[in-house]
Design a protein around this motif. Structure first.
Motif, PDB file in Angstrom:
ATOM      1  N   GLY A  67      41.248  43.787  57.417  1.00 51.77           N
ATOM      2  CA  GLY A  67      40.700  43.041  56.297  1.00 51.77           C
ATOM      3  C   GLY A  67      39.247  42.650  56.500  1.00 51.77           C
ATOM      4  O   GLY A  67      38.426  42.754  55.585  1.00 51.77           O
ATOM      5  N   TYR A 231      47.579  38.662  46.454  1.00 50.19           N
ATOM      6  CA  TYR A 231      47.526  39.733  47.454  1.00 50.19           C
ATOM      7  C   TYR A 231      47.852  39.205  48.857  1.00 50.19           C
ATOM      8  O   TYR A 231      48.345  39.958  49.699  1.00 50.19           O
ATOM      9  N   VAL A 329      49.162  47.585  44.449  1.00 44.72           N
ATOM     10  CA  VAL A 329      47.803  48.057  44.747  1.00 44.72           C
ATOM     11  C   VAL A 329      47.084  48.594  43.510  1.00 44.72           C
ATOM     12  O   VAL A 329      45.949  48.178  43.230  1.00 44.72           O
ATOM     13  N   ASN A 333      43.708  46.537  41.972  1.00 43.26           N
ATOM     14  CA  ASN A 333      42.378  47.136  42.067  1.00 43.26           C
ATOM     15  C   ASN A 333      41.842  47.554  40.700  1.00 43.26           C
ATOM     16  O   ASN A 333      40.635  47.445  40.442  1.00 43.26           O
ATOM     17  N   PHE A 353      41.366  42.655  49.545  1.00 47.32           N
ATOM     18  CA  PHE A 353      42.232  43.155  50.609  1.00 47.32           C
ATOM     19  C   PHE A 353      42.156  42.276  51.855  1.00 47.32           C
ATOM     20  O   PHE A 353      43.122  42.194  52.610  1.00 47.32           O
ATOM     21  N   HIS A 356      44.794  39.932  51.495  1.00 49.86           N
ATOM     22  CA  HIS A 356      46.049  40.637  51.804  1.00 49.86           C
ATOM     23  C   HIS A 356      46.284  40.670  53.303  1.00 49.86           C
ATOM     24  O   HIS A 356      47.399  40.433  53.783  1.00 49.86           O
TER      25      HIS A 356
END
Length: 412
Positions: A67, A231, A329, A333, A353, A356
């Motif tokens: 990340g 996320y 995903v 996005n 992300f 995430h």
């Protein structure tokens, strides 16, 4: 007031099928190898005399490094082109797998399996690939194309996890990692298929915003904050299950083959799940798709824990979770691209992300920590259920419409 969706002016780009073929193959290898790491938990800890927390911490660091480096990988990809970042990521991936096999102690294992492979994944997975898709594929097909790329990652899990299990059983865990180190270098030639004409000579196309302007705008925008929070939950759930479920099933008396088949089924069904999510994102509100995915996960985990455990129940759970696994995903996005445009999509996708991966760090590390403290994974399963409900609720208020900006300042 002008509308956000000022797209970058580019030279004639790559064909859609070239982008999808090369991007999907890269994600298949990178994500496929990564999804099998849970199979190494018991062989490595038993051979090295480590606790599960030691292994889990290294994989947690991997997710955190993924990340963290993903933000910078996205910035570099937006500025100099994705193919350079992908090549560097492939080389780091190979080095990390070699180091993972040969690490003499827990610290070195954490540096290689954790930091090095995490940095490699940042350059060879979704944020960078989706940046190319966003720039090269028409918005009318963007969500669908992102679903295809995500489905490739799922197919990689279906394809690679049984292969990794076979390599471990046939050659031993160290030799299996060395074989994968050679295989992952196949990403390097594929990267040249994503060499975008607009980045010739290392010069990025003109943009209406600087990196810092785009970042400040996104971080202040409530819907971006909600997407990041959702996320986080995605990362917590999937990495906890992916890494710890093989050991959970073995603790319950099921054979290692059940775990391998379970992870493969997750990958197989997620090919369908991510494709459907990407396709639905062209027709339905993405926030509602995301809310349905998260509440579906909470229900699936609850039934799995409540029902008697057997190979059949494991396979059913794996199929259901597979439909929901990485299906977050494409809509996530695509929503970011729809709100902010594609000029800084890899970088903004990297920030989402990053959230995430903080969740991934917490999920995999807490799994190992609480198991060592309590001898059970039950607490983390219950946390996953609660987080699924939370994520479903916070995605509902997300606004998907393009952000409105004032006129760009006129130079003196």
């Amino acid at each position: 007031m002008q509308t956000q969706a000022t797209q970058m002016t580019t030279t004639p780009g790559l064909s859609m099928w070239q982008v999808l073929a090369c991007g999907a193959a890269i994600v298949t290898l990178s994500m496929g190898i990564r999804h099998g790491f849970g199979l190494w938990l018991q062989p490595i800890t038993q051979a090295q005399g480590w606790t599960r927390e030691t292994f889990a911490f290294a994989i947690a660091i991997q997710n955190l490094a993924w990340g963290t480096f993903g933000i910078f990988a996205g910035m570099v990809a937006d500025r100099f082109g994705a193919f350079r970042v992908i090549i560097i990521g492939a080389v780091l991936y190979g080095l990390g797998l070699v180091g993972m096999a040969l690490s003499p102690d827990a610290f070195t294992f954490t540096l290689t399996a954790g930091v090095l492979i995490g940095a490699a994944q940042a350059g060879t997975t979704y944020a960078v690939i989706y940046g190319v898709i966003g720039r090269q594929i028409d918005p009318a097909r963007r969500s669908w194309a992102m679903g295809v790329a995500a489905a490739a990652g799922s197919f990689g899990q279906f394809l690679m996890v049984p292969v990794e299990g076979f390599l471990i059983q046939g050659f031993g865990w160290q030799q299996a990692l060395l074989v994968l180190a050679m295989a992952v270098l196949l990403i390097t030639p594929l990267a040249f298929g994503l060499r975008e004409p607009g980045f010739a000579g290392g010069a990025a196309p003109e943009r209406d915003q600087t990196i810092m302007q785009a970042l400040r705008e996104a971080l202040k925008y409530p819907s971006f904050q909600l997407l990041m929070a959702g996320y986080f939950v995605c990362g917590f759930q999937v990495v906890f299950i992916g890494v710890h479920m093989p050991s959970y099933l073995k603790d319950k008396g099921l054979s290692p083959e059940v775990a391998s088949y379970a992870l493969a089924l997750i990958g197989l069904f997620n090919v369908l799940g991510t494709y459907i999510a990407g396709s639905l994102g062209q027709k339905l509100a993405k926030r509602k798709i995301l809310a349905a995915i998260y509440i579906g996960r909470a229900v699936a985990i609850s039934i799995f824990l409540w029902a008697p455990l057997s190979p059949t129940s494991v396979y059913i759970f794996s199929g259901v979770m597979g439909l929901l696994w990485l299906s977050t995903v494409p809509p996530t996005n695509a929503t970011v691209a729809g709100i902010f445009g594609v000029a800084h999509l890899s970088m903004l996708g990297g920030f989402v992300f990053f959230s995430h991966q903080i969740g991934s760090f917490m999920g995999v590390w807490l799994g190992g920590l609480l198991y060592d403290r309590t001898g059970s994974y039950d607490i983390v399963w219950y946390i996953s259920i609660a987080l699924g409900i939370f994520a479903a609720l916070i995605n509902l208020p997300v606004r998907e419409t393009p952000i409105h900006r004032g006129p760009a300042p006129v130079a003196a």
